[in-house]
Design an enzyme around this catalytic site. Structure first.
Site, PDB file in Angstrom:
ATOM      1  N   ARG A  84       0.629  -1.051   0.039  1.00 54.54           N
ATOM      2  CA  ARG A  84       0.237  -0.006  -0.025  1.00 54.54           C
ATOM      3  C   ARG A  84       0.841   1.250   0.123  1.00 54.54           C
ATOM      4  O   ARG A  84       0.572   2.149  -0.691  1.00 54.54           O
ATOM      5  CB  ARG A  84      -0.864   0.115   1.307  1.00 54.54           C
ATOM      6  CG  ARG A  84      -2.246  -0.694   0.949  1.00 54.54           C
ATOM      7  CD  ARG A  84      -2.037  -2.153   0.423  1.00 54.54           C
ATOM      8  NE  ARG A  84      -3.466  -2.923   0.356  1.00 54.54           N
ATOM      9  CZ  ARG A  84      -3.897  -3.684   1.128  1.00 54.54           C
ATOM     10  NH1 ARG A  84      -3.073  -3.868   2.319  1.00 54.54           N
ATOM     11  NH2 ARG A  84      -4.938  -4.234   1.031  1.00 54.54           N
TER      12      ARG A  84
ATOM     13  N   ASP B  58      -7.034 -14.714   0.545  1.00 48.24           N
ATOM     14  CA  ASP B  58      -8.053 -13.985   1.238  1.00 48.24           C
ATOM     15  C   ASP B  58      -8.941 -13.339   0.078  1.00 48.24           C
ATOM     16  O   ASP B  58      -8.598 -12.723  -0.694  1.00 48.24           O
ATOM     17  CB  ASP B  58      -7.586 -13.081   2.193  1.00 48.24           C
ATOM     18  CG  ASP B  58      -6.761 -11.996   1.779  1.00 48.24           C
ATOM     19  OD1 ASP B  58      -5.874 -12.427   1.008  1.00 48.24           O
ATOM     20  OD2 ASP B  58      -6.826 -10.962   2.250  1.00 48.24           O
ATOM     21  N   GLU B  59     -10.082 -13.005   0.617  1.00 50.87           N
ATOM     22  CA  GLU B  59     -10.969 -12.174   0.183  1.00 50.87           C
ATOM     23  C   GLU B  59     -11.370 -12.171  -1.446  1.00 50.87           C
ATOM     24  O   GLU B  59     -11.214 -11.112  -2.296  1.00 50.87           O
ATOM     25  CB  GLU B  59     -10.722 -10.441   0.534  1.00 50.87           C
ATOM     26  CG  GLU B  59     -10.812 -10.317   1.970  1.00 50.87           C
ATOM     27  CD  GLU B  59     -10.245  -9.095   2.278  1.00 50.87           C
ATOM     28  OE1 GLU B  59     -10.858  -8.671   3.335  1.00 50.87           O
ATOM     29  OE2 GLU B  59      -9.435  -8.481   1.591  1.00 50.87           O
TER      30      GLU B  59
ATOM     31  N   TRP C 186      -7.155 -14.978  10.716  1.00 53.53           N
ATOM     32  CA  TRP C 186      -7.548 -13.492  10.749  1.00 53.53           C
ATOM     33  C   TRP C 186      -8.982 -13.207  11.124  1.00 53.53           C
ATOM     34  O   TRP C 186      -9.160 -11.966  11.663  1.00 53.53           O
ATOM     35  CB  TRP C 186      -6.830 -12.771   9.571  1.00 53.53           C
ATOM     36  CG  TRP C 186      -7.772 -12.938   8.505  1.00 53.53           C
ATOM     37  CD1 TRP C 186      -7.680 -13.786   7.661  1.00 53.53           C
ATOM     38  CD2 TRP C 186      -8.835 -11.834   7.821  1.00 53.53           C
ATOM     39  NE1 TRP C 186      -8.589 -13.617   6.313  1.00 53.53           N
ATOM     40  CE2 TRP C 186      -9.244 -12.383   6.557  1.00 53.53           C
ATOM     41  CE3 TRP C 186      -8.773 -10.572   8.367  1.00 53.53           C
ATOM     42  CZ2 TRP C 186     -10.114 -11.644   5.565  1.00 53.53           C
ATOM     43  CZ3 TRP C 186      -9.838  -9.952   7.495  1.00 53.53           C
ATOM     44  CH2 TRP C 186     -10.449 -10.457   6.439  1.00 53.53           C
TER      45      TRP C 186
ATOM     46  N   TYR D 129      -4.740  -6.678  14.704  1.00 54.99           N
ATOM     47  CA  TYR D 129      -4.404  -5.911  13.570  1.00 54.99           C
ATOM     48  C   TYR D 129      -4.121  -4.601  13.928  1.00 54.99           C
ATOM     49  O   TYR D 129      -5.156  -3.631  14.580  1.00 54.99           O
ATOM     50  CB  TYR D 129      -5.866  -5.937  12.932  1.00 54.99           C
ATOM     51  CG  TYR D 129      -5.957  -6.961  11.690  1.00 54.99           C
ATOM     52  CD1 TYR D 129      -5.314  -8.104  12.109  1.00 54.99           C
ATOM     53  CD2 TYR D 129      -6.342  -6.584  10.510  1.00 54.99           C
ATOM     54  CE1 TYR D 129      -5.455  -8.985  10.975  1.00 54.99           C
ATOM     55  CE2 TYR D 129      -6.370  -7.623   9.284  1.00 54.99           C
ATOM     56  CZ  TYR D 129      -5.819  -8.838   9.921  1.00 54.99           C
ATOM     57  OH  TYR D 129      -5.812  -9.629   8.761  1.00 54.99           O
TER      58      TYR D 129
ATOM     59  N   ASP E 247      -3.363  -1.823  12.764  1.00 55.85           N
ATOM     60  CA  ASP E 247      -3.524  -0.811  11.950  1.00 55.85           C
ATOM     61  C   ASP E 247      -4.700   0.030  12.752  1.00 55.85           C
ATOM     62  O   ASP E 247      -5.063   1.074  11.955  1.00 55.85           O
ATOM     63  CB  ASP E 247      -3.815  -1.111  10.426  1.00 55.85           C
ATOM     64  CG  ASP E 247      -4.874  -2.312  10.315  1.00 55.85           C
ATOM     65  OD1 ASP E 247      -5.290  -2.764  11.367  1.00 55.85           O
ATOM     66  OD2 ASP E 247      -5.530  -2.069   9.161  1.00 55.85           O
TER      67      ASP E 247
ATOM     68  N   TRP F 160      -1.199  -3.321   8.454  1.00 60.99           N
ATOM     69  CA  TRP F 160      -1.712  -2.766   7.105  1.00 60.99           C
ATOM     70  C   TRP F 160      -1.253  -1.541   6.857  1.00 60.99           C
ATOM     71  O   TRP F 160      -1.611  -0.696   7.875  1.00 60.99           O
ATOM     72  CB  TRP F 160      -3.256  -3.283   6.704  1.00 60.99           C
ATOM     73  CG  TRP F 160      -3.227  -4.623   6.968  1.00 60.99           C
ATOM     74  CD1 TRP F 160      -3.913  -5.281   8.112  1.00 60.99           C
ATOM     75  CD2 TRP F 160      -2.977  -5.566   6.018  1.00 60.99           C
ATOM     76  NE1 TRP F 160      -3.836  -6.804   7.960  1.00 60.99           N
ATOM     77  CE2 TRP F 160      -3.314  -6.787   6.729  1.00 60.99           C
ATOM     78  CE3 TRP F 160      -2.232  -5.534   4.855  1.00 60.99           C
ATOM     79  CZ2 TRP F 160      -3.294  -8.263   6.224  1.00 60.99           C
ATOM     80  CZ3 TRP F 160      -2.097  -7.063   4.212  1.00 60.99           C
ATOM     81  CH2 TRP F 160      -2.630  -8.085   5.024  1.00 60.99           C
TER      82      TRP F 160
ATOM     83  N   GLU G 256      -2.697   0.954   4.539  1.00 61.60           N
ATOM     84  CA  GLU G 256      -3.475   1.961   3.491  1.00 61.60           C
ATOM     85  C   GLU G 256      -3.558   3.475   3.931  1.00 61.60           C
ATOM     86  O   GLU G 256      -3.524   4.360   3.242  1.00 61.60           O
ATOM     87  CB  GLU G 256      -4.917   1.667   3.590  1.00 61.60           C
ATOM     88  CG  GLU G 256      -5.319  -0.168   2.803  1.00 61.60           C
ATOM     89  CD  GLU G 256      -5.126  -1.134   3.831  1.00 61.60           C
ATOM     90  OE1 GLU G 256      -5.787  -2.148   3.477  1.00 61.60           O
ATOM     91  OE2 GLU G 256      -4.344  -1.238   4.900  1.00 61.60           O
TER      92      GLU G 256
END
Length: 693
Positions: A167, A330-331, A397, A422, A424, A472, A474
């Site tokens: 990111r 994932d996702e 997760w 997490y 973040d 993360w 972002e």
């Protein structure tokens, strides 16, 4: 015995310049806390006559020498001599009858000597890290260590940190700096998130467009780029607006070696089948549509997809000697698979029942490829399927369920649930912090985590491989912001992974963390100022008493099962929400009508006010309501609207609370409270308690 000998200037520089700090000279000052320690009498003083010896040989001696060579101070790097003196000596001794665990060590500090013993050079390295934290300045030319005996070993084999370099790209030097801190806290796995939609970050010689094009975008700030009107485009490295970067293969070799000298394994992550927009913009023929910017998922029906992935992983394996290769998993939206002829044929040929099985096919095929190269597959918990090979490991997760399922199916599991790991999320009152993705994860909550779920038997628990923090990026553009999010929360994770639960005390850890922050700041790390922590809102810990407390609530529109809080009793249970909508007090609504409930006071009651708090966190699309309607009734049939509030929802308020309500004078038994979303923004509505007075 082979001997490592250094002069005073070596030791004083090694301990005083790099690791000195305030605090009490005792084992209880160390992070992570040793498993067992007992104080002795007197102190060992490091002077210009002190010698440092080891019996390490070959590669192990070379690795220690390489590590010492990075210390920014002059010292004698030559190994000489063959006889250890009896006094004023520090001995690092590898021995078969030392600590039983491979990473364990014992330490004995007396006024005459310091003896660190282990069955491995890794254990000796960790003993050295403990000693470095214990050593305190005695005067301008010497150091002292209080006499102590320590028996220490980690609770879990895997103690990790995930750094997201996709990111917002991080330099090689920045990664090395974090490796240094990881070594200090005895963390042993660095998971590099190298690929994602925001940019490809590793040189692959067979596919140069990954770094000529997919590693660059015309906007440095991820948030601006991701939400841009013209849509998430990439650009060539030669573009004057190009922002991004990547690691050359030589950079990777350098990082791997640097980490190895500190007994840290780097695990690379190459995302598949989803989070691959950047790849499919560079090589659109690997997507189902065959056009750039049309899909985030590889086409599983296309054999060229597997040629590409295997080529990439071949080069990755040549660079990273890690046991595991992380493949993401994932996702995946799988949206284009359902209408893709190639995917349909693959499903038919392989007798796959649905697109979920299609993802399982890809994961299993990549696992077999890695296995042929003597590597193991690691992925997020979405990789779980009935035919996943036993040697594949799972990172849990989405809560702990994925890890529990993995263990019960014979897989190693690394626990990294978002609620605890997490980092973040905000670590303090959001209004006092740089922008984050949302949530609230203070130091105390990370420290409270037990990676072994209570649902597992003792035998099943042996497959809990360890724990990992994920950061993360972002919303984290600068290096300073990244470190602010890491420290001191990474220290808490390190102690969760190393120390036994019965040895832990948050109050004790907090005092050690405050002192350790001083050391980190002295070494140029940009930490969160723990001493100024605001903490959770006061009302989050104080139950509220009101007329609707414990009264039944009828949901005219459903709450979302993923954010049900305490279920049907949530809005009248007296519990107030804190800084995060996922704390078990806030209840989430995303149905068409959003919030629409009726409270039965069970008798006609005089009313003076009706109100509710709402939370807005723009990142995960949690917004304040656009319209609030409050109505009352004596019979539950005929309602009188007492208040209608029109609110202009603004995304400029990244994080905020707002109370909406009515004040007046009326009587009623039933209260209907409605809150509707902005039609343009959509998103979630969260509230915690409807307070009636």
């Amino acid at each position: 015995m082979s001997i490592l000998k250094t002069s005073l200037i070596t030791l004083v520089s090694l301990f005083a310049v790099l690791w000195h700090g305030g605090g009490i000279s005792m084992a209880q000052t160390v992070i992570p806390l040793p498993q067992n320690s007992s104080p002795g009498t007197g102190t060992f003083r490091i002077t210009e006559e002190t010698k440092l010896y080891t019996n390490l040989k070959g590669h192990e001696k070379e690795r220690l020498t390489a590590y010492l060579s990075t210390i920014p101070a002059p010292f004698d790097k030559k190994f000489k001599g063959n006889k250890s003196p009896r006094e004023n000596v520090i001995i690092l001794q590898k021995s078969r009858d030392a600590a039983s665990a491979p990473e364990g060590y014992s330490m004995e500090v007396t006024p005459a000597h310091i003896l660190i013993r282990s069955t491995t050079d890794t254990g000796l390295f960790y003993g050295l890290q403990t000693l470095m934290q214990l050593a305190q300045p005695a005067d301008g030319t010497s150091l002292e260590v209080a006499s102590v005996k320590i028996e220490d070993a980690p609770r879990f084999d895997y103690r990790g940190l995930m750094i997201d370099v996709s990111r917002h790209f991080r330099s090689k030097e920045f990664v090395k700096k974090q490796i240094d801190a990881m070594a200090r806290y005895k963390l042993n796995r660095l998971h590099l998130h190298l690929t994602d939609a925001a940019g490809w970050r590793i040189e692959i010689k067979k596919y140069p467009r990954l770094t000529d094009f997919a590693a660059w975008r015309p906007e440095a700030n991820w948030k601006k780029w991701w939400f841009a009107d013209n849509g998430r485009k990439y650009c060539n490295e030669s573009d004057p607006k190009a922002q991004g970067g990547y690691y050359t293969q030589e950079d990777i070799r350098e990082l791997v070696e640097y980490a190895s000298e500190r007994h840290i394994t780097i695990i690379p992550e190459i995302e598949m089948p989803a989070h691959s927009e950047e790849v499919l913009a560079a090589y659109p023929e690997l997507s189902c549509p065959g056009e750039p910017y049309e899909s985030a998922d590889f086409c599983v029906g296309n054999e060229d997809t597997f040629s590409f992935l295997e080529d990439v992983l071949t080069e990755v394996m040549e660079l990273f000697p890690s046991e595991y290769i992380h493949v993401g998993g994932d996702e995946a939206s799988k949206a284009t698979w359902a209408t893709c002829p190639k995917c349909a044929k693959r499903m038919q040929d392989e007798k796959l029942k649905d697109v979920d099985a299609l993802q399982g096919y890809l994961i299993n095929r990549i696992e077999a490829f890695l296995s042929r190269h003597n590597r193991k597959l690691l992925g997020w918990d979405e990789i779980m399927n009935d035919s996943l090979a036993p040697n594949a490991a799972v990172m849990s997760w989405r809560g702990e369920e994925g890890g529990i399922n993995a263990v019960r199916n014979g897989h190693r599991a690394i626990m990294t649930p978002g609620t605890y790991c997490y980092i973040d999320q905000y670590q303090d009152a959001p209004y006092s912090q740089p922008e984050a993705i949302g949530g609230y994860l203070p130091l105390s909550k990370i420290y409270s985590y037990n990676p072994t779920p209570e649902a597992l038997t003792e035998e099943e628990s042996r497959l809990i491989y360890g724990v990992q923090a994920n950061l993360w990026a972002e919303y984290i553009q600068t290096d300073e912001h990244y470190e602010h999010m890491l420290y001191p929360r990474l220290m808490a994770l390190a102690e969760v992974g190393w120390s036994r639960p019965d040895r832990k005390s948050y109050a004790h850890f907090h005092s050690r963390a405050l002192k350790e922050i001083e050391w980190l700041r002295s070494r140029g790390y940009h930490t969160f100022p723990l001493k100024d922590e605001i903490g959770n809102p006061h009302n989050a810990s104080q139950p509220v008493s009101h007329l609707a407390l414990g009264k039944p609530v009828k949901y005219n529109a459903p709450y979302n099962p993923n954010y049900q809080a305490q279920g049907d009793k949530t809005l009248t249970d007296g519990k107030r929400g804190g800084w995060t909508y996922s704390d078990g007090a806030w209840q989430g609504f995303i149905s068409r009508d959003r919030l629409d409930v009726t409270i039965d006071l069970e008798a006609v009651t005089e009313l003076r006010s009706i109100s509710a708090d709402f939370i807005q966190v723009v990142g995960p699309e949690v917004f304040l309501p656009r319209e609030i309607i409050i109505s009352v009734s004596s019979d539950g049939t005929d309602y009188n609207e007492v208040k209608r509030i029109e609110h202009e929802t603004s995304t400029s308020e990244v994080f905020t609370f707002r109370n909406f309500g009515w004040e007046g004078d009326t009587s009623a038994r039933y209260i209907r409270f409605q809150a509707r979303a902005d039609k343009t923004l959509g998103g979630w509505i969260f509230t915690d308690e409807i307070i009636v007075k």
